[in-house]
Design a protein around this motif. Structure first.
Motif, mmCIF file in Angstrom:
data_model
loop_
_atom_site.group_PDB
_atom_site.id
_atom_site.type_symbol
_atom_site.label_atom_id
_atom_site.label_comp_id
_atom_site.label_asym_id
_atom_site.label_seq_id
_atom_site.Cartn_x
_atom_site.Cartn_y
_atom_site.Cartn_z
ATOM 1 N N GLY A 104 0.821 -1.188 0.000
ATOM 2 C CA GLY A 104 0.000 0.000 0.000
ATOM 3 C C GLY A 104 0.861 1.245 0.000
ATOM 4 N N THR A 105 0.231 2.410 0.219
ATOM 5 C CA THR A 105 0.987 3.651 0.248
ATOM 6 C C THR A 105 1.057 4.181 1.659
ATOM 7 O OG1 THR A 105 -1.037 4.870 -0.243
ATOM 8 C CG2 THR A 105 0.367 4.260 -2.107
ATOM 9 N N GLU A 106 2.118 4.914 1.934
ATOM 10 C CA GLU A 106 2.329 5.451 3.273
ATOM 11 C C GLU A 106 1.305 6.539 3.573
ATOM 12 O OE1 GLU A 106 5.782 7.884 5.705
ATOM 13 O OE2 GLU A 106 6.207 6.930 3.788
ATOM 14 N N ALA A 107 0.864 6.580 4.820
ATOM 15 C CA ALA A 107 -0.074 7.610 5.226
ATOM 16 C C ALA A 107 0.606 8.965 5.188
ATOM 17 C CB ALA A 107 -0.587 7.315 6.631
ATOM 18 N N SER A 108 -0.187 9.995 4.946
ATOM 19 C CA SER A 108 0.378 11.328 4.915
ATOM 20 C C SER A 108 -0.689 12.329 5.305
ATOM 21 C CB SER A 108 0.910 11.652 3.517
ATOM 22 O OG SER A 108 -0.145 11.620 2.581
ATOM 23 N N GLY A 109 -0.257 13.499 5.741
ATOM 24 C CA GLY A 109 -1.178 14.579 6.007
ATOM 25 C C GLY A 109 -2.018 14.377 7.255
ATOM 26 N N GLU A 110 -3.186 14.989 7.232
ATOM 27 C CA GLU A 110 -4.052 15.019 8.403
ATOM 28 C C GLU A 110 -4.553 13.635 8.808
ATOM 29 O OE1 GLU A 110 -7.204 17.729 7.666
ATOM 30 O OE2 GLU A 110 -5.888 19.496 7.513
ATOM 31 N N GLU A 111 -4.836 12.797 7.849
ATOM 32 C CA GLU A 111 -5.372 11.477 8.187
ATOM 33 C C GLU A 111 -4.356 10.653 8.962
ATOM 34 O OE1 GLU A 111 -6.874 7.429 5.940
ATOM 35 O OE2 GLU A 111 -7.294 9.374 5.016
ATOM 36 N N ALA A 112 -3.113 10.676 8.531
ATOM 37 C CA ALA A 112 -2.065 9.945 9.244
ATOM 38 C C ALA A 112 -1.896 10.497 10.644
ATOM 39 C CB ALA A 112 -0.748 10.027 8.485
ATOM 40 N N ALA A 113 -1.892 11.821 10.746
ATOM 41 C CA ALA A 113 -1.741 12.451 12.056
ATOM 42 C C ALA A 113 -2.890 12.075 12.988
ATOM 43 C CB ALA A 113 -1.659 13.968 11.894
ATOM 44 N N ALA A 114 -4.095 12.000 12.436
ATOM 45 C CA ALA A 114 -5.248 11.639 13.262
ATOM 46 C C ALA A 114 -5.153 10.189 13.745
ATOM 47 C CB ALA A 114 -6.535 11.844 12.462
ATOM 48 N N ALA A 115 -4.698 9.288 12.873
ATOM 49 C CA ALA A 115 -4.562 7.889 13.267
ATOM 50 C C ALA A 115 -3.490 7.724 14.349
ATOM 51 C CB ALA A 115 -4.213 7.038 12.047
ATOM 52 N N VAL A 116 -2.368 8.398 14.172
ATOM 53 C CA VAL A 116 -1.296 8.333 15.171
ATOM 54 C C VAL A 116 -1.779 8.897 16.496
ATOM 55 C CG1 VAL A 116 0.978 9.256 15.775
ATOM 56 C CG2 VAL A 116 0.561 8.386 13.472
ATOM 57 N N GLN A 131 2.874 1.593 7.933
ATOM 58 C CA GLN A 131 1.939 0.461 7.900
ATOM 59 C C GLN A 131 0.514 0.918 7.596
ATOM 60 O OE1 GLN A 131 2.416 -1.238 11.813
ATOM 61 N NE2 GLN A 131 4.247 -2.400 11.254
ATOM 62 N N TYR A 132 0.235 2.169 7.846
ATOM 63 C CA TYR A 132 -1.111 2.702 7.662
ATOM 64 C C TYR A 132 -1.330 3.040 6.190
ATOM 65 C CZ TYR A 132 -5.279 5.531 8.635
ATOM 66 O OH TYR A 132 -6.566 6.038 8.673
ATOM 67 N N HIS A 133 -2.157 2.251 5.513
ATOM 68 C CA HIS A 133 -2.414 2.426 4.081
ATOM 69 C C HIS A 133 -3.765 3.102 3.868
ATOM 70 C CE1 HIS A 133 0.483 -1.156 3.121
ATOM 71 N NE2 HIS A 133 1.091 -0.104 3.623
ATOM 72 N N GLN A 134 -3.720 4.392 3.606
ATOM 73 C CA GLN A 134 -4.970 5.144 3.512
ATOM 74 C C GLN A 134 -5.751 4.852 2.242
ATOM 75 O OE1 GLN A 134 -3.328 9.035 3.908
ATOM 76 N NE2 GLN A 134 -3.008 9.321 1.715
ATOM 77 N N ALA A 156 -2.402 -4.255 18.058
ATOM 78 C CA ALA A 156 -2.708 -3.788 16.704
ATOM 79 C C ALA A 156 -3.969 -2.941 16.775
ATOM 80 C CB ALA A 156 -2.911 -4.964 15.758
ATOM 81 N N PHE A 157 -3.923 -1.753 16.190
ATOM 82 C CA PHE A 157 -5.044 -0.822 16.194
ATOM 83 C C PHE A 157 -5.610 -0.733 14.772
ATOM 84 C CE2 PHE A 157 -2.326 0.176 19.697
ATOM 85 C CZ PHE A 157 -3.174 0.532 20.731
ATOM 86 N N PHE A 158 -6.914 -0.985 14.643
ATOM 87 C CA PHE A 158 -7.556 -1.046 13.328
ATOM 88 C C PHE A 158 -8.414 0.188 13.069
ATOM 89 C CE2 PHE A 158 -6.724 -5.457 14.482
ATOM 90 C CZ PHE A 158 -6.155 -5.951 13.314
ATOM 91 N N PHE A 159 -8.463 0.573 11.799
ATOM 92 C CA PHE A 159 -9.269 1.713 11.358
ATOM 93 C C PHE A 159 -10.015 1.302 10.089
ATOM 94 C CE2 PHE A 159 -5.638 3.213 13.650
ATOM 95 C CZ PHE A 159 -6.059 4.297 14.401
ATOM 96 N N VAL A 160 -11.218 1.856 9.919
ATOM 97 C CA VAL A 160 -12.006 1.642 8.698
ATOM 98 C C VAL A 160 -12.298 3.003 8.096
ATOM 99 C CG1 VAL A 160 -14.174 0.803 7.718
ATOM 100 C CG2 VAL A 160 -13.019 -0.518 9.497
ATOM 101 N N ASP A 161 -11.794 3.215 6.895
ATOM 102 C CA ASP A 161 -11.962 4.505 6.210
ATOM 103 C C ASP A 161 -11.539 5.671 7.095
ATOM 104 O OD1 ASP A 161 -12.874 3.319 3.874
ATOM 105 O OD2 ASP A 161 -14.961 3.347 4.545
#
Length: 236
Positions: A104-116, A131-134, A156-161
């Motif tokens: 997948g692709t590396e997370a970036s921007g606001e979405e990655a920051a929110a997940a972290v 590891q976070y593939h947006q 392991a922490f899971f996210f959906v959309d």
């Protein structure tokens, strides 16, 4: 002197005078006239042959000097460095996204920051944000308890959309790793311990568990090993 001899002498004298004054060729002048004619005919032929050979040689030399091989070589040298320079100096775009586990692709921007931030508010720190593939529906971050002295407290922490869904288990594992992931599936490997195994050196191998997203619910397709066991294999 007889008359015939005197007449021949007079004819010879007249012939010599004519040759001297006019250079004309007379058939009755004997071998001298033939010698002059042969010499004149042979000299132009000898002169023509070297001249022709000289022109031929000059032409060949001219052809050699105008050969295009050096020019072609110069063109190649100019082109090759240009390509090599482009490869070496081409910078990576600032927006490039690197592939992480599972392609997948590396997370970036606001979405990655929110997940972290979501993981950190639960007392854990992500081990690898890539590891976070947006671009996937199901996304995951493996984290270690913040401030852990030994690092053997993971979840392991899971996210959906982009929205937090939950963890793999209600209790942490000593050590786990992300094996692979796709749009709706994540594969984790749990380190297994036998009783009295130190945290650094589990001797039970690994247990592979596939987590699949099914109608918004995360379902493990294999049993998750127990967090602890007095006699069997466990995650701690």
């Amino acid at each position: 002197m007889t008359r015939p001899a005197r007449g021949q002498a007079i004819a010879t004298t007249i012939c010599a005078l004519l040759l001297t004054l006019t250079g004309a060729v007379l058939g009755g002048c004997g071998g001298a006239t033939k010698t002059v004619t042969v010499s004149s005919a042979s000299e132009p032929a000898a002169s023509t042959t070297p001249s022709t050979a000289s022109r031929t040689s000059t032409g060949a030399a001219s052809t050699t000097s105008t050969a295009t091989t050096p020019a072609t070589s110069a063109t190649t040298q100019q082109s090759s460095p240009g390509v090599a320079s482009t490869t070496r100096t081409a910078p990576e775009p600032a927006f490039a996204q690197h592939a992480g586990s599972g392609g997948g692709t590396e997370a970036s921007g606001e979405e990655a920051a929110a997940a972290v931030a979501s993981v950190k508010t639960r007392g854990y720190t992500p081990d690898d944000v890539s590891q976070y593939h947006q671009n996937q529906t199901l996304r995951v971050l493996v984290g270690t308890r913040t401030g852990s002295a030994d690092g053997y407290d993971q979840r392991a922490f899971f996210f959906v959309d982009g929205k937090y869904l939950g963890t793999d288990s209600s209790q942490p594992s000593a050590s786990l790793r992300l094996v692979s992931q796709s749009d709706t599936e994540v594969v984790l490997a749990y380190a297994l311990y036998r009783p009295h195994d130190p945290l650094c050196c589990g001797t039970g191998g690994e247990s592979i568990v596939h987590f699949q997203l099914n109608n918004g619910q995360l379902v493990p397709l294999q049993p998750i090993p127990p967090a602890s066991s007095p006699s069997g294999l466990s995650r701690q």
